[in-house]
Design an enzyme around this catalytic site. Structure first.
Site, mmCIF file in Angstrom:
data_model
loop_
_atom_site.group_PDB
_atom_site.id
_atom_site.type_symbol
_atom_site.label_atom_id
_atom_site.label_comp_id
_atom_site.label_asym_id
_atom_site.label_seq_id
_atom_site.Cartn_x
_atom_site.Cartn_y
_atom_site.Cartn_z
ATOM 1 N N LYS A 111 0.803 -1.076 0.179
ATOM 2 C CA LYS A 111 -0.059 -0.111 -0.010
ATOM 3 C C LYS A 111 0.906 1.225 -0.078
ATOM 4 C CE LYS A 111 -4.076 -1.610 0.300
ATOM 5 N NZ LYS A 111 -5.061 -1.531 -0.880
ATOM 6 N N LYS A 194 -3.650 -13.261 -9.088
ATOM 7 C CA LYS A 194 -4.770 -13.665 -8.720
ATOM 8 C C LYS A 194 -5.760 -12.667 -9.188
ATOM 9 C CE LYS A 194 -5.564 -10.679 -4.471
ATOM 10 N NZ LYS A 194 -6.686 -10.666 -3.540
ATOM 11 N N LYS A 197 -10.525 -7.430 -7.254
ATOM 12 C CA LYS A 197 -11.194 -6.250 -7.756
ATOM 13 C C LYS A 197 -10.029 -4.953 -8.137
ATOM 14 C CE LYS A 197 -13.230 -6.418 -4.093
ATOM 15 N NZ LYS A 197 -13.943 -6.752 -2.936
HETATM 16 P P1 ADP Z 1 -10.037 -8.164 -3.538
HETATM 17 O O1 ADP Z 1 -8.605 -8.868 -3.584
HETATM 18 O O2 ADP Z 1 -10.807 -8.538 -4.876
HETATM 19 O O3 ADP Z 1 -10.000 -6.644 -3.099
HETATM 20 P P2 ADP Z 1 -10.640 -8.954 -1.014
HETATM 21 O O4 ADP Z 1 -9.051 -8.691 -0.515
HETATM 22 O O5 ADP Z 1 -11.710 -8.002 -0.414
HETATM 23 O O6 ADP Z 1 -10.771 -8.911 -2.475
HETATM 24 O O7 ADP Z 1 -11.052 -10.446 -0.422
HETATM 25 C C1 ADP Z 1 -12.175 -10.935 0.298
HETATM 26 C C2 ADP Z 1 -11.844 -12.258 0.775
HETATM 27 O O8 ADP Z 1 -11.901 -13.035 -0.674
HETATM 28 C C3 ADP Z 1 -10.462 -12.706 1.333
HETATM 29 O O9 ADP Z 1 -10.975 -13.990 2.172
HETATM 30 C C4 ADP Z 1 -9.574 -13.159 0.242
HETATM 31 O O10 ADP Z 1 -8.717 -14.099 0.905
HETATM 32 C C5 ADP Z 1 -10.406 -13.956 -0.857
HETATM 33 N N1 ADP Z 1 -10.020 -13.420 -2.285
HETATM 34 C C6 ADP Z 1 -9.945 -12.536 -2.764
HETATM 35 N N2 ADP Z 1 -9.519 -12.577 -4.046
HETATM 36 C C7 ADP Z 1 -9.190 -14.175 -4.219
HETATM 37 C C8 ADP Z 1 -8.672 -15.048 -4.954
HETATM 38 N N3 ADP Z 1 -8.241 -14.380 -6.321
HETATM 39 N N4 ADP Z 1 -8.444 -16.296 -4.888
HETATM 40 C C9 ADP Z 1 -8.837 -16.866 -3.514
HETATM 41 N N5 ADP Z 1 -9.293 -15.986 -2.539
HETATM 42 C C10 ADP Z 1 -9.526 -14.650 -2.761
#
Ligand code: ADP
Ligand code: TRP
Length: 328
Positions: A111, A194, A197
């Site tokens: 960040k 991965k 968002k």
């Molecule tokens: P993003 O990465 O889209 O901002 P978040 O960080 O809000 O998503 O993640 C919310 C939940 O979803 C967490 O438990 C995170 O580990 C899981 N998660 C997010 N993206 C993935 C992914 N590509 N594969 C597995 N788990 C994920």
């Protein structure tokens, strides 16, 4: 009965990564455990979102939790900011959290790199707030994706440290929980890391058929294998990983055999993958659309969840205050 807790920040719609990394476990666990699933709206403030976006996203995630099958009669579904007790525990954990260790957290360093103009204290203490979320219910298991592992280690560290400082055995160390014993990492379709968002490569549960098709057909591929049974390069492996999640084993094996025989046609594979993703999302999408306009119902669910969560949080805080030496 063991306690399970997890949360997701309200920063948009849920995508396949969120579903397979976290929400799928929530749904499966609600029958066997004492479950708390919340929307981490305080955590989302680290990036200074607009008020209307928080409001909108919170409602969206709530509707999507329900559409995925989390049952408010079984699990407490609540909004983090409705549970004020978390803030007090956050303060206590901050007193025992050291600058050096917080600065070494990978997501903090990332960040700092990504938003150098907004390196706020909330970002630095993100792991102590997350520890407070978890330990306020003294959760045993936390279903999260692989990317949350370091935050989970910090939560265990703060639990241990609290016990050591006050010479008690009060907090158990919460364990990360993965269905099938393997942390899931759902890949993006852009050939790299991965699905996420902020990565801009996500397929959302609410995406319609056309959108899904467009996103899948755009996925990065190569010119195809030239040697039988050769290892798959990342972008190709990603397609197969997604297929393993949404398609039948027969479909997966069909394309895998084609790949191994150097006969694969990526166009066909993508068409099938798009179809299977759509078949998977369609019923969830319908439920999202039906629930998300029903504000009365959503409010009722959040209120019921907050009441359940408050009872458990109050109990923990009473005990923590006593341990720390405050009058109770
Ligand atoms: P993003 O990465 O889209 O901002 P978040 O960080 O809000 O998503 O993640 C919310 C939940 O979803 C967490 O438990 C995170 O580990 C899981 N998660 C997010 N993206 C993935 C992914 N590509 N594969 C597995 N788990 C994920
Ligand atoms: N940090 C998590 C994420 O970005 C969200 C979160 C906040 C969380 N508090 C939590 C997850 C407690 C599990 C438990 O996805």
């Amino acid at each position: 009965m063991e306690t399970v807790l997890s949360g997701i920040r309200p920063t948009g719609n849920l995508h396949l990564g969120n579903y397979f990394g976290a929400v799928k476990s929530f749904v499966k666990m609600q029958d066997e455990y004492n479950c708390y699933f919340f929307i981490a709206d305080w955590h989302s403030l680290t990036t200074h979102p607009k008020p209307e976006n928080i409001r909108q996203s919170t409602r969206t995630i709530l509707a999507e939790y329900l559409a995925c099958g989390i049952d408010p009669e079984k699990a407490a579904i609540y909004v983090q900011s409705d549970l004020k007790q978390v803030l007090e525990l956050y303060l206590y954990f901050n007193m025992n959290a050291y600058l050096g260790e917080l600065e070494r957290v990978t997501s903090f360093k990332e960040k700092v790199r990504k938003q150098p103009d907004n390196v706020n204290a909330g970002l630095l203490t993100y792991p102590t707030l997350m520890a407070a979320d978890i330990l306020i219910h003294r959760a045993d298991k936390v279903p999260v994706g692989k990317d949350q592992e370091q935050n989970m280690e910090m939560a265990r560290l703060f639990a241990r440290r609290f016990n050591r400082i006050y010479e008690v055995e009060y907090f158990k160390e919460p364990e990360s929980f993965h269905f099938n014993h393997k942390a899931v990492k759902v890949p993006g379709l852009d050939g790299s890391g991965k699905m996420g968002k902020s990565e801009g490569n996500a397929i959302y549960l609410v995406d319609d058929e056309k959108t899904i098709q467009k996103k899948v057909m755009r996925a990065v591929t190569d010119s195809g294998p030239t040697v039988p049974n050769q290892e798959k390069p990342d972008p190709i492996q990603n397609l197969f990983t997604l297929m393993e999640l949404v398609s039948t084993p027969d479909t997966y094996n069909y394309f895998n055999d084609k790949y191994n025989a150097c006969e694969i046609r990526y166009g066909d594979m993508k068409k099938q993958l798009a179809q299977d993703i759509n078949a998977f999302c369609a019923p969830i999408r319908e439920r999202i659309l039906a629930i998300q306009g029903d504000d009365d119902y959503l409010l009722k669910v959040a209120k019921l969840g907050a009441e359940k969560a408050e009872a458990s949080a109050e109990k923990t805080l009473r005990e923590v205050r006593q341990i720390i030496g405050f009058r109770v």
